[in-house]
Scaffold this motif. Structure first.
Motif, mmCIF file in Angstrom:
data_model
loop_
_atom_site.group_PDB
_atom_site.id
_atom_site.type_symbol
_atom_site.label_atom_id
_atom_site.label_comp_id
_atom_site.label_asym_id
_atom_site.label_seq_id
_atom_site.Cartn_x
_atom_site.Cartn_y
_atom_site.Cartn_z
ATOM 1 N N GLY A 181 0.818 -1.204 0.000
ATOM 2 C CA GLY A 181 0.000 0.000 0.000
ATOM 3 C C GLY A 181 0.848 1.249 0.000
ATOM 4 O O GLY A 181 2.010 1.231 0.428
ATOM 5 N N ARG A 214 -2.317 -0.636 -3.519
ATOM 6 C CA ARG A 214 -3.515 0.007 -2.949
ATOM 7 C C ARG A 214 -3.076 1.401 -2.560
ATOM 8 O O ARG A 214 -2.120 1.550 -1.797
ATOM 9 N N LEU A 244 -5.095 0.578 4.967
ATOM 10 C CA LEU A 244 -4.091 0.034 4.054
ATOM 11 C C LEU A 244 -3.272 -1.077 4.701
ATOM 12 O O LEU A 244 -2.977 -2.098 4.071
#
Length: 168
Positions: free
Chosen positions: A42, A63, A93
């Motif tokens: 993330g 992400r 995340l």
């Protein structure tokens, strides 16, 4: 005078091994390769796209969340609610793997969020978190006014700050 962000060497500093890392803005595709090689899943961006345009393909590979926080140039300090929002995004995340947190230069905003994470998740005092972060990320340099927003931050539920070493 400091080099502009695009001229600095990109590096990843682990705050908590395989959980949280920080560094400067992601500006080139090979920065994304470095994140993947490090096992990061993330990306939490704390600067605006206009400050540091991300490389193409970032959202297909990671992400990503963005929350633009003020820095010394903005003329205002971060509000507690903004810091809480950053911590919520970081928690979201991190539920799916290690996260890279960045602003432009990794001196003010991203270290501040990492300090708050250490205080909240690891029960460190502000001074313990700052001392530790300065060891693992020497570029840490939040301003006194930015640090004041941490004063009201509570640690984990039922935890109290202690002098234990952070597991990195």
């Amino acid at each position: 005078m400091a080099d502009p962000p695009s001229r600095r060497r990109f590096r990843i500093d682990w705050v908590l091994r395989q959980e949280l890392a920080l560094g400067p803005a992601l500006l080139r595709r090979h920065h994304l390769d470095q994140l993947e090689q490090a096992g990061l899943c993330g990306v939490l961006s704390l600067s605006g796209v206009e400050e540091a345009p991300p490389p193409l393909g970032i959202e297909q590979r990671f992400r990503c969340r963005r929350l633009v926080l003020p820095d010394h140039r903005s003329g205002r300090l971060i509000e507690p609610a903004e810091l809480e929002a950053a911590l919520e995004l970081l928690a979201e995340l991190s539920a799916e793997g290690p996260v890279f947190v960045h602003c432009v230069a990794a001196m003010e905003r991203s270290p501040l969020v990492c300090l708050a994470w250490l205080m909240r998740r690891r029960g460190l005092s502000q001074q313990q978190a700052l001392d530790y972060l300065m060891q693992v990320h020497p570029g840490t340099s939040p301003l006194p006014g930015q640090l004041r927003v941490l004063e009201g931050l509570n640690g984990p539920t039922g935890a109290s700050p202690n002098g234990e070493k952070v597991n990195t």
